[in-house]
Design an enzyme around this catalytic site. Structure first.
Site, PDB file in Angstrom:
ATOM      1  N   GLU A 173      -0.821   3.193  -1.610  1.00  0.00           N
ATOM      2  CA  GLU A 173      -0.290   1.910  -1.140  1.00  0.00           C
ATOM      3  C   GLU A 173       1.227   1.931  -1.052  1.00  0.00           C
ATOM      4  O   GLU A 173       1.873   0.893  -0.951  1.00  0.00           O
ATOM      5  CB  GLU A 173      -0.744   0.779  -2.074  1.00  0.00           C
ATOM      6  CG  GLU A 173      -0.169   0.805  -3.465  1.00  0.00           C
ATOM      7  CD  GLU A 173      -0.946   1.680  -4.440  1.00  0.00           C
ATOM      8  OE1 GLU A 173      -0.723   1.536  -5.654  1.00  0.00           O
ATOM      9  OE2 GLU A 173      -1.769   2.505  -4.003  1.00  0.00           O
ATOM     10  N   ASN A 178      -8.278  -3.818  -5.133  1.00  0.00           N
ATOM     11  CA  ASN A 178      -9.439  -2.952  -4.913  1.00  0.00           C
ATOM     12  C   ASN A 178     -10.578  -3.283  -5.876  1.00  0.00           C
ATOM     13  O   ASN A 178     -11.752  -3.349  -5.488  1.00  0.00           O
ATOM     14  CB  ASN A 178      -9.040  -1.488  -5.080  1.00  0.00           C
ATOM     15  CG  ASN A 178      -8.550  -0.862  -3.784  1.00  0.00           C
ATOM     16  OD1 ASN A 178      -8.806  -1.374  -2.700  1.00  0.00           O
ATOM     17  ND2 ASN A 178      -7.838   0.245  -3.897  1.00  0.00           N
ATOM     18  N   ASP A 217      -8.215  -1.743   2.147  1.00  0.00           N
ATOM     19  CA  ASP A 217      -7.762  -1.085   3.382  1.00  0.00           C
ATOM     20  C   ASP A 217      -7.175  -2.093   4.361  1.00  0.00           C
ATOM     21  O   ASP A 217      -6.202  -1.802   5.066  1.00  0.00           O
ATOM     22  CB  ASP A 217      -8.920  -0.341   4.041  1.00  0.00           C
ATOM     23  CG  ASP A 217      -9.302   0.931   3.297  1.00  0.00           C
ATOM     24  OD1 ASP A 217      -8.526   1.360   2.425  1.00  0.00           O
ATOM     25  OD2 ASP A 217     -10.377   1.487   3.600  1.00  0.00           O
ATOM     26  N   ASP A 229       6.013  -0.593  -2.184  1.00  0.00           N
ATOM     27  CA  ASP A 229       4.698  -0.454  -2.816  1.00  0.00           C
ATOM     28  C   ASP A 229       4.073  -1.843  -2.950  1.00  0.00           C
ATOM     29  O   ASP A 229       4.743  -2.807  -3.341  1.00  0.00           O
ATOM     30  CB  ASP A 229       4.864   0.184  -4.198  1.00  0.00           C
ATOM     31  CG  ASP A 229       3.534   0.383  -4.906  1.00  0.00           C
ATOM     32  OD1 ASP A 229       2.912   1.424  -4.685  1.00  0.00           O
ATOM     33  OD2 ASP A 229       3.135  -0.532  -5.664  1.00  0.00           O
ATOM     34  N   ILE A 230       2.805  -1.950  -2.583  1.00  0.00           N
ATOM     35  CA  ILE A 230       2.091  -3.227  -2.684  1.00  0.00           C
ATOM     36  C   ILE A 230       1.807  -3.522  -4.154  1.00  0.00           C
ATOM     37  O   ILE A 230       1.268  -2.673  -4.882  1.00  0.00           O
ATOM     38  CB  ILE A 230       0.782  -3.177  -1.872  1.00  0.00           C
ATOM     39  CG1 ILE A 230       1.084  -2.902  -0.394  1.00  0.00           C
ATOM     40  CG2 ILE A 230       0.001  -4.487  -2.023  1.00  0.00           C
ATOM     41  CD1 ILE A 230      -0.138  -2.659   0.457  1.00  0.00           C
TER      42      ILE A 230
END
Length: 379
Positions: A290, A254, A263, A246-247
């Protein structure tokens, strides 16, 4: 997947081979059926030889040629039905059957020299079969069809009893027309079949892949991947590792830079996963917004942990530049890995169990400071 304008086949050999491999069972069935059909009719027309020549002369002059066609085409049909012929072998069988049948047709025409009009009509029908019903490459069908036309017109002009020029001209124009329309029809059939194949691949891609990252989606994961990989692991009795990643702080990315830049970060991370995973072996799945899941067959705890650590370090060192003129941004990712060795499988562990464990480990990595790997071997 570009389609060649002249042949209606894919311009790239790899795309054409993929199409032919997809159609191979249908092509075998079509080849076998058509050849059997042709053999039956070619033999049945021996009755007309008897009617014209008499039994003795027909048995001497035309029966051997008809039996040769039956033997060659019948053998090729049997091979198409009973043996897993390759694409090359099927083309060879089609070309060989057509070549022998055309030669034997010329023998029959020589044995019955005063029926040129009937021979010309038969030639037209044979050309239609060659172009449209016996599966072959268009270039091979064209060579056989035009070559046979030239030979037949040469026989009619120079060997068989003389015919009026008007007859020769009409036959030549009709045979030229049927060759032309046969080539055009075969080309159109080739193109339509390949356009349908291309559309099916596109629909399959949409159904199986995430459009932003080209990773597998969760639909494909649950409907195909989990069952297939579990069955393979239990059959081969090898370890399987899953890594859930997971980022870090993606919502902040965002909110700060916008969804377009977010994105770009996701695509960059997915590209890194694809690059470092084993092509054709490992599966990369977009698990959530993500979040990504890696399914790693034949990968033990140490191997999976090394890959996860390499991915963590590579992504942390990478600077994502959503704007070509900007400085780019740097972020990290967290990883949870679970491994189970199916060599000692008693049936109580499944891949969903591994994913659930990896999810808990990912949460632990987030809780323990992010930008880290948490891994465990399940027992």
């Amino acid at each position: 997947m570009h389609i060649h304008y002249l042949t209606g086949e894919f311009a790239r050999s790899a795309s054409e081979i993929a199409f032919l491999s997809n159609q191979i069972e249908r092509t075998r069935a079509m080849l076998g059926f058509t050849l059997v059909f042709c053999v039956v009719f070619f033999l049945c027309f021996f009755v007309t030889d008897i009617a014209v020549l008499g039994l003795d002369a027909a048995a001497r002059d035309t029966l051997p040629a008809r039996l040769l066609v039956a033997a060659s085409a019948g053998t090729c049909a049997w091979l198409a039905y009973r043996r897993p012929l390759s694409i090359r072998a099927m083309r060879l069988a089609a070309s060989l059957s057509e070549g022998i049948a055309l030669c034997c047709f010329m023998v029959v025409a020589l044995a019955r020299p005063y029926e040129v009009h009937w021979h010309a009509m038969s030639m037209l029908i044979i050309l239609v079969v060659i172009y449209l019903y016996i599966p072959n490459r268009l270039v091979y069908s064209t060579a056989l069809g035009t070559g046979a036309t030239i030979v037949f017109l040469a026989l009619v002009t120079f060997v068989l009893p003389p015919r009026p020029v008007s007859d020769l001209l009409t036959m030549g124009m009709l045979l030229t027309m049927i060759n032309t329309f046969g080539i055009l029809a075969a080309r159109r059939y080739n193109r339509v079949a390949r356009e349908q194949f291309r559309l099916e691949l596109t629909l399959k891609q949409i159904a199986q892949r995430d459009q932003l990252t080209c990773c597998y989606n969760r639909h494909y994961l649950h409907d195909h991947l989990l069952g297939h990989e579990l069955q393979s692991a239990r059959h081969h009795r090898h370890p399987v590792s899953v890594i859930l990643c997971d980022i870090d702080h993606f919502k902040r990315i965002n909110d700060t830079f916008g969804h377009h830049e977010g994105d770009v970060v996701i695509r960059t991370f997915a590209g890194l996963l694809h690059k470092m995973a084993r092509s054709g072996v490992d599966a990369v799945v977009r698990y959530g917004g993500e979040e990504f899941l890696l399914v790693l067959p034949a990968t033990d705890l140490a191997q999976g942990a090394k890959l996860a650590e390499d991915l963590r370090a590579a992504f942390a060192a990478n600077r994502v530049a959503p704007d070509a003129d900007g400085p780019g941004l740097q972020t990290t990712a967290s990883f949870g890995q679970a491994t189970y060795d199916f060599a000692r499988d008693d049936g109580h562990i499944t891949l969903p169990d591994l994913i659930l464990t990896a999810d808990k480990l990912l949460y632990a990595a987030k809780h323990n400071g992010r930008n880290r790997v948490e891994a465990i071997a399940m027992n």
